[in-house]
Write an enzyme that holds these catalytic residues in place. Structure first.
Site, PDB file in Angstrom:
ATOM      1  N   THR A 135      70.913   4.002  27.650  1.00 47.23           N
ATOM      2  CA  THR A 135      69.645   3.259  26.863  1.00 47.23           C
ATOM      3  C   THR A 135      69.641   2.674  28.134  1.00 47.23           C
ATOM      4  OG1 THR A 135      69.724   1.198  26.373  1.00 47.23           O
ATOM      5  CG2 THR A 135      72.093   2.049  27.120  1.00 47.23           C
ATOM      6  N   ASP A 136      67.829   2.776  27.838  1.00 44.55           N
ATOM      7  CA  ASP A 136      67.277   2.079  28.564  1.00 44.55           C
ATOM      8  C   ASP A 136      67.301   0.286  29.430  1.00 44.55           C
ATOM      9  OD1 ASP A 136      65.962   0.599  26.419  1.00 44.55           O
ATOM     10  OD2 ASP A 136      63.618   0.838  26.977  1.00 44.55           O
ATOM     11  N   GLU A 137      68.184  -0.219  27.928  1.00 45.23           N
ATOM     12  CA  GLU A 137      69.031  -1.507  28.820  1.00 45.23           C
ATOM     13  C   GLU A 137      69.646  -1.662  30.153  1.00 45.23           C
ATOM     14  OE1 GLU A 137      69.078  -3.212  24.415  1.00 45.23           O
ATOM     15  OE2 GLU A 137      69.644  -3.721  26.081  1.00 45.23           O
ATOM     16  N   TYR A 161      75.926  -6.710  27.321  1.00 48.82           N
ATOM     17  CA  TYR A 161      75.496  -4.745  26.076  1.00 48.82           C
ATOM     18  C   TYR A 161      75.554  -4.248  26.934  1.00 48.82           C
ATOM     19  CZ  TYR A 161      73.204  -1.039  23.805  1.00 48.82           C
ATOM     20  OH  TYR A 161      73.169  -0.082  23.391  1.00 48.82           O
ATOM     21  N   LYS A 165      77.142  -0.485  29.207  1.00 47.53           N
ATOM     22  CA  LYS A 165      76.188   0.712  29.015  1.00 47.53           C
ATOM     23  C   LYS A 165      76.583   1.557  30.440  1.00 47.53           C
ATOM     24  CE  LYS A 165      75.046   2.618  25.284  1.00 47.53           C
ATOM     25  NZ  LYS A 165      76.199   4.022  24.953  1.00 47.53           N
TER      26      LYS A 165
HETATM   27  P1  NAD Z   1      75.494   2.020  15.601  1.00 50.91           P
HETATM   28  O1  NAD Z   1      76.031   0.655  15.909  1.00 50.91           O
HETATM   29  O2  NAD Z   1      74.109   2.413  14.298  1.00 50.91           O
HETATM   30  O3  NAD Z   1      77.168   2.779  15.969  1.00 50.91           O
HETATM   31  C1  NAD Z   1      77.290   2.620  16.821  1.00 50.91           C
HETATM   32  C2  NAD Z   1      78.651   3.742  15.968  1.00 50.91           C
HETATM   33  O4  NAD Z   1      79.580   3.987  17.070  1.00 50.91           O
HETATM   34  C3  NAD Z   1      79.085   3.357  15.010  1.00 50.91           C
HETATM   35  O5  NAD Z   1      79.263   4.357  13.748  1.00 50.91           O
HETATM   36  C4  NAD Z   1      80.678   2.769  15.034  1.00 50.91           C
HETATM   37  O6  NAD Z   1      81.152   3.106  14.238  1.00 50.91           O
HETATM   38  C5  NAD Z   1      81.017   3.662  16.405  1.00 50.91           C
HETATM   39  N1  NAD Z   1      82.258   2.966  16.893  1.00 50.91           N
HETATM   40  C6  NAD Z   1      81.906   1.722  17.468  1.00 50.91           C
HETATM   41  N2  NAD Z   1      82.680   1.151  18.278  1.00 50.91           N
HETATM   42  C7  NAD Z   1      83.856   2.928  18.120  1.00 50.91           C
HETATM   43  C8  NAD Z   1      84.958   2.930  18.428  1.00 50.91           C
HETATM   44  N3  NAD Z   1      85.338   2.411  20.036  1.00 50.91           N
HETATM   45  N4  NAD Z   1      86.000   4.774  18.821  1.00 50.91           N
HETATM   46  C9  NAD Z   1      84.845   5.181  17.458  1.00 50.91           C
HETATM   47  N5  NAD Z   1      83.735   4.367  17.468  1.00 50.91           N
HETATM   48  C10 NAD Z   1      83.385   3.960  17.059  1.00 50.91           C
HETATM   49  O7  NAD Z   1      74.591   2.158  16.854  1.00 50.91           O
HETATM   50  P2  NAD Z   1      73.394   3.036  17.513  1.00 50.91           P
HETATM   51  O8  NAD Z   1      72.515   2.545  17.392  1.00 50.91           O
HETATM   52  O9  NAD Z   1      73.354   4.367  16.579  1.00 50.91           O
HETATM   53  O10 NAD Z   1      73.757   3.502  19.101  1.00 50.91           O
HETATM   54  C11 NAD Z   1      74.155   4.641  19.216  1.00 50.91           C
HETATM   55  C12 NAD Z   1      74.374   5.217  20.550  1.00 50.91           C
HETATM   56  O11 NAD Z   1      72.823   5.477  21.203  1.00 50.91           O
HETATM   57  C13 NAD Z   1      74.871   3.564  21.718  1.00 50.91           C
HETATM   58  O12 NAD Z   1      75.701   4.537  22.047  1.00 50.91           O
HETATM   59  C14 NAD Z   1      73.510   3.261  21.904  1.00 50.91           C
HETATM   60  O13 NAD Z   1      74.917   2.753  23.452  1.00 50.91           O
HETATM   61  C15 NAD Z   1      72.818   4.104  22.469  1.00 50.91           C
HETATM   62  N6  NAD Z   1      71.446   3.555  22.144  1.00 50.91           N
HETATM   63  C16 NAD Z   1      70.699   3.719  21.453  1.00 50.91           C
HETATM   64  C17 NAD Z   1      69.436   2.570  20.605  1.00 50.91           C
HETATM   65  C18 NAD Z   1      68.904   2.299  19.139  1.00 50.91           C
HETATM   66  O14 NAD Z   1      67.864   1.832  19.720  1.00 50.91           O
HETATM   67  N7  NAD Z   1      69.597   1.656  18.726  1.00 50.91           N
HETATM   68  C19 NAD Z   1      68.466   2.857  21.843  1.00 50.91           C
HETATM   69  C20 NAD Z   1      68.670   3.778  22.975  1.00 50.91           C
HETATM   70  C21 NAD Z   1      70.617   4.212  22.888  1.00 50.91           C
HETATM   71  O1  DAU Z   2      66.614   0.046  24.656  1.00 47.24           O
HETATM   72  C1  DAU Z   2      67.359   0.128  23.035  1.00 47.24           C
HETATM   73  C2  DAU Z   2      68.359  -0.539  23.016  1.00 47.24           C
HETATM   74  O2  DAU Z   2      67.510  -1.309  22.198  1.00 47.24           O
HETATM   75  C3  DAU Z   2      69.497  -0.274  22.831  1.00 47.24           C
HETATM   76  O3  DAU Z   2      70.258   0.904  24.134  1.00 47.24           O
HETATM   77  C4  DAU Z   2      70.096  -1.009  22.252  1.00 47.24           C
HETATM   78  O4  DAU Z   2      71.476  -0.887  21.356  1.00 47.24           O
HETATM   79  C5  DAU Z   2      69.968  -1.680  20.816  1.00 47.24           C
HETATM   80  O5  DAU Z   2      69.621  -2.486  20.138  1.00 47.24           O
HETATM   81  C6  DAU Z   2      68.191  -1.688  20.679  1.00 47.24           C
HETATM   82  O6  DAU Z   2      68.571  -3.403  21.825  1.00 47.24           O
HETATM   83  P1  DAU Z   2      67.167  -4.589  21.839  1.00 47.24           P
HETATM   84  O7  DAU Z   2      68.371  -6.017  22.186  1.00 47.24           O
HETATM   85  O8  DAU Z   2      66.877  -3.954  22.089  1.00 47.24           O
HETATM   86  O9  DAU Z   2      67.388  -4.606  20.209  1.00 47.24           O
HETATM   87  P2  DAU Z   2      67.459  -5.361  18.193  1.00 47.24           P
HETATM   88  O10 DAU Z   2      66.649  -4.884  17.634  1.00 47.24           O
HETATM   89  O11 DAU Z   2      69.016  -6.522  18.940  1.00 47.24           O
HETATM   90  O12 DAU Z   2      66.272  -6.439  19.292  1.00 47.24           O
HETATM   91  C7  DAU Z   2      64.395  -5.820  19.340  1.00 47.24           C
HETATM   92  C8  DAU Z   2      63.638  -7.229  19.726  1.00 47.24           C
HETATM   93  O13 DAU Z   2      63.901  -7.694  18.898  1.00 47.24           O
HETATM   94  C9  DAU Z   2      64.427  -8.545  20.781  1.00 47.24           C
HETATM   95  O14 DAU Z   2      63.143  -8.296  21.783  1.00 47.24           O
HETATM   96  C10 DAU Z   2      64.980  -9.052  20.299  1.00 47.24           C
HETATM   97  C11 DAU Z   2      64.645  -9.559  19.016  1.00 47.24           C
HETATM   98  N1  DAU Z   2      65.121 -10.033  18.033  1.00 47.24           N
HETATM   99  C12 DAU Z   2      65.293  -8.924  17.151  1.00 47.24           C
HETATM  100  C13 DAU Z   2      66.439 -10.078  16.612  1.00 47.24           C
HETATM  101  C14 DAU Z   2      67.456  -9.039  15.515  1.00 47.24           C
HETATM  102  C15 DAU Z   2      64.462 -10.885  17.671  1.00 47.24           C
HETATM  103  O15 DAU Z   2      62.882 -11.726  17.744  1.00 47.24           O
HETATM  104  N2  DAU Z   2      64.986 -11.746  16.054  1.00 47.24           N
HETATM  105  C16 DAU Z   2      65.766 -11.035  15.813  1.00 47.24           C
HETATM  106  O16 DAU Z   2      66.198 -11.021  14.514  1.00 47.24           O
END
Ligand code: NAD
Ligand code: DAU
Length: 358
Positions: A135-137, A161, A165
């Protein structure tokens, strides 16, 4: 036929990735999806692929050594695509331990199992690759202005988190450096699209607006995220598996920066446009729902990815315009109200009460 071991394929991006593979790969592929089905894992996300004879689901925790070794023993895995993780920043602030366990120790377990299965006397079996979905985080936070995250930007994670990562990324790098283990790491910006769990900004706001509930904006609402349509992320990962140079990190992003308040306003405006005039929910979808709440602890101000390297080296670029992607996403959630109800009827209520006092 290539065999992909996808971890976390019942989650948001993993499910979209599996769909993408079956939809786009010209030659047949086999996909083994290993997922522990935590609160964010949902087998309903896999309805479109579950009957494919080349799709196998294994319910297992990535920390379970025997279970993961058994998968490698039973299949000649070509690629590991590691999505499984605890992913929500707010949850990591309240309960960091599970993030360290799954994201760090789970990654280590997977690396060891793949390494043991692929090792030969003088290296590794031909064509194998382990892809870490990061992730970019991990890069921390940018100030407002014309600065971006590059692959060379030092890691500076702030939340439990992102720290977990970043730790996982370091382990992956150490396996490449120490054992010449064949890896790539992708670091993507915020994704949006179908199947995203409604704890994350976009689906939470769509769901709340449709239920006439308040829309909780943290702090001043001016934090910036760089949004990418999830299918574009799936394509990037697939292209890195096929063409990424071993050992390299690739940033993936949309050059699509928006403040949180902009995102919420776009959602409200789009819902107003899309909902039919006789839909009872339409009158309730107004800006009056917007409610500023206490800021997230350690809230990163701005994320912005420079995806130049993946474009130059591999030819990937973000194809979906935000106006189109957000419309598709909102339409998807409108069509899948039952999916949302199934997810939000149980434990989610407790989570919501604990998280938001509005
Ligand atoms: P998500 O929370 O929707 O899905 C996570 C999945 O992992 C779920 O199906 C969960 O059951 C499974 N899981 C969790 N713990 C586990 C374990 N111990 N063993 C096996 N399975 C397990 O997450 P997402 O948003 O789909 O993110 C997927 C990946 O992409 C993550 O690694 C996250 O860090 C990365 N990522 C997410 C974003 C985003 O914007 N959502 C952006 C960049 C990178
Ligand atoms: O950048 C990639 C990441 O993006 C992934 O690695 C993470 O798994 C994913 O959860 C996401 O992280 P963020 O913290 O950026 O996403 P989130 O949707 O939780 O929040 C996006 C922005 O919105 C953040 O600035 C917090 C704000 N927010 C979020 C929630 C849930 C609010 O203002 N109100 C809310 O209720």
């Amino acid at each position: 036929m290539k065999t992909y071991l996808v971890t976390g394929g019942a989650g948001f991006i993993g499910a979209n990735f599996i769909e993408y593979l079956f939809e786009t790969k010209k030659e047949a592929v086999k996909v083994i999806n290993v997922d522990a089905l935590t609160y964010s894992g949902n087998l309903e996300n896999l309805k479109r692929v579950e009957d494919n004879p080349n799709y196998i689901f294994v319910k297992a925790d990535i920390c379970d050594k025997a279970a993961i070794e058994q998968i490698f023993a039973g299949h000649d895995v070509d690629y590991v695509v590691h999505f499984a993780a605890e992913t929500h920043v707010d949850r990591s602030i309240r309960n960091p331990e599970v993030f360290a366990k799954t994201n760090v120790m789970g990654t280590l377990n997977l690396l060891n199992a793949a390494k043991n299965a692929w090792e030969t006397e003088d290296g590794y079996k031909e064509g194998k690759k382990y892809l870490q979905v990061s992730t970019d985080e991990v890069y921390g936070s940018l100030e407002e202005g014309n600065t971006f995250f590059y692959e060379t930007t030092p890691l500076d994670p702030h939340s439990p988190y992102s720290a977990s990562k970043a730790s996982a990324d370091m382990l992956v790098k150490s396996y490449a450096d120490t054992y010449q283990f064949p890896v790539n790491i992708t670091r993507c910006s915020n994704n949006y699209g179908p199947y995203q769990f409604p704890e994350k900004l976009i689906p939470l706001m769509i769901n709340n607006a449709l239920s006439g509930k308040k829309l909780p904006i943290y702090g001043d609402g001016l934090n910036v995220r760089d949004w990418l349509y999830v299918k574009d992320h799936a394509k990037a990962i697939s292209m890195v598996i096929d063409n990424g140079k071993l050992g390299e990190v690739y940033n993936v992003g949309g050059h699509n920066e928006k403040t949180n308040i902009e995102i919420v306003t776009i959602i409200l405006d789009t819902l107003q446009e899309i909902l039919p005039a006789d839909d009872a929910r339409r009158a309730g979808v107004t800006k009056e729902l917007i409610t500023y709440v206490a800021d997230r602890k350690g809230h990163d101000r701005r994320y912005a990815i420079a995806p130049d390297k993946i474009k130059e080296d591999i030819g990937w670029y973000p194809e979906t315009k935000f106006e189109d992607g957000i419309r598709l996403t909102i339409q998807w959630y409108l069509k899948h109200q039952q999916w949302m109800e199934n997810i939000t009827s149980g434990q989610y209520q407790e989570y919501y009460k604990e998280m938001y006092s509005i």
